[in-house]
Scaffold this active site. Structure first.
Site, PDB file in Angstrom:
ATOM      1  N   GLU A 142      -2.644   2.292   6.516  1.00  0.00           N
ATOM      2  CA  GLU A 142      -1.808   3.495   6.598  1.00  0.00           C
ATOM      3  C   GLU A 142      -2.120   4.280   7.872  1.00  0.00           C
ATOM      4  O   GLU A 142      -1.217   4.740   8.567  1.00  0.00           O
ATOM      5  CB  GLU A 142      -2.022   4.375   5.362  1.00  0.00           C
ATOM      6  N   ASP A 166       0.845   7.141   5.306  1.00  0.00           N
ATOM      7  CA  ASP A 166       1.317   6.943   3.940  1.00  0.00           C
ATOM      8  C   ASP A 166       2.810   7.266   3.845  1.00  0.00           C
ATOM      9  O   ASP A 166       3.601   6.502   3.289  1.00  0.00           O
ATOM     10  CB  ASP A 166       0.482   7.849   3.019  1.00  0.00           C
TER      11      ASP A 166
END
Lengths: 241, 241
Positions: free
Chosen positions: B130, B58
């Site tokens: 991610e 992320d």
């Protein structure tokens, strides 16, 4: 341009002496410390304000802190990492880092902002901290940012300054061990309910004496709850002799 | 461990052939594609789920996209950069990248999650995207992630797929297609004015019926304006039968 260079010169020395940082491109440093109110007030200087660097620095901080947490706590679940990241990467922490590094002293503000006390505003200090790290990243890469954060941020995270509220077990341990070594244990008292909605009850004991009970949907959550209640009780009583 | 290696082997080939990516540490790749439901269902395999890599990935995505935007649009103010970052770094975009790279095919799910259709869930696809980028970052560093994103993300941002303004057309399409397939068309009605200040008028029709008109300094802008007005009208009326 005189004032621009003067401000930067004083700051350049301080960065070198305190943190071993020497910018190759001093324009980046100038930009990081130029608030939009100052740039607007001095159109003749053709200054860029620090908002674009703040945009980049925000993401630089997010990654450097995340990577440090990821490697420092190899056994922590994602939820704990996320909580600690949120507590470490926020206005309160960044503004305090900015003040520690005297960034608040060097940010260039317009007169109106200065008079309204903007220099003490935490969001402004936070923005400057982000912009500085964005500038350092562009000037020297991620390793230079990590080296700086190793001096001003990471030791504080490691010391638990930003431990999320959820880390009651650590807080309880630290609180109790101030008075010397103690043995803290968590005992499962009960568990019930179906697998997808299970409930756990746990007791925390210190040197064999039960302090408090806690409940939660996992053993770990119940332990945290017990630690929280134990801490609350202890602090209510005040320090015992 | 057999299943684990089989899944990775098929995927390893595809990553190499499509994107030129070869992991040094295949355990990281395995981890990135292990959903918690699969790890929980196979305790004997001692697998780690992908949530910690998702935490890191992320932040990796946040920085790589921010840096690309910062450098690509040297004259954009911070607000524009932030808007485009938010539109580019989101569930809808990340899940579509994951599907394009066939990540949804390779994620290992527990049986219950599989049966409940989790493989098609956008948030699960986003998490996998991610986690993959977190794994790639740990395995080969930021440049390798940038090289991958240069193939799958950045060209789309550059082409305006996530431009904030462009969302009206997408929103209108999504709104209308909830009730089933429809044909949406944009017709140029008029253009006028000198080249440097040209104005376009466009109508949007749905299954041949005109919904709204829009104007703008480009055909594309006029289409967006038409979509915006059509959406506003539709939402005011409430759902029609």
């Amino acid at each position: 341009m005189e004032e621009q260079t003067m401000v930067a010169a004083a700051f350049v020395s301080e960065l070198r002496d305190r943190y071993g940082i020497e910018f190759k491109n001093l324009h980046l440093l100038d930009e990081a410390f130029t608030h939009s109110s100052y740039a607007n007030e001095h159109p003749e200087l053709g200054l860029r304000d620090n908002e674009r660097l703040e945009f980049l620095g925000d993401a630089v901080m997010e990654l450097t802190v995340s990577e440090w947490l990821y490697k420092r706590y190899p056994d922590w679940p994602e939820g704990e990492l996320t909580r600690l990241r949120a507590a470490s990467v926020c206005t309160r922490s960044f503004s305090s880092f900015a003040r520690e590094a005297h960034f608040d002293k060097y940010i260039r503000l317009g007169k109106g902002e200065e008079q309204s006390g903007a220099r003490k505003r935490h969001t402004l200090q936070e923005d400057t901290f982000e912009a500085f790290n964005g500038a350092l990243y562009l000037d020297q890469g991620k390793d230079a940012v990590v080296k700086f954060l190793d001096q001003i941020v990471f030791p504080k995270i490691a010391a638990g300054e930003f431990s999320a509220a959820s880390d009651h077990k650590t807080f309880l341990q630290e609180y109790l061990q101030k008075k010397g070594p103690v043995e803290i244990q968590y005992q499962l008292l009960d568990e019930e309910g179906p697998a997808h909605d299970r409930s756990f009850a746990v007791a925390v004991t210190v040197d064999g004496k039960r302090l408090a009970k806690g409940v939660g949907h996992s053993k770990k959550a119940a332990e945290q709850d017990a630690a929280k209640h134990a801490l609350a009780d202890l602090k209510h009583q005040g320090p015992s002799d």
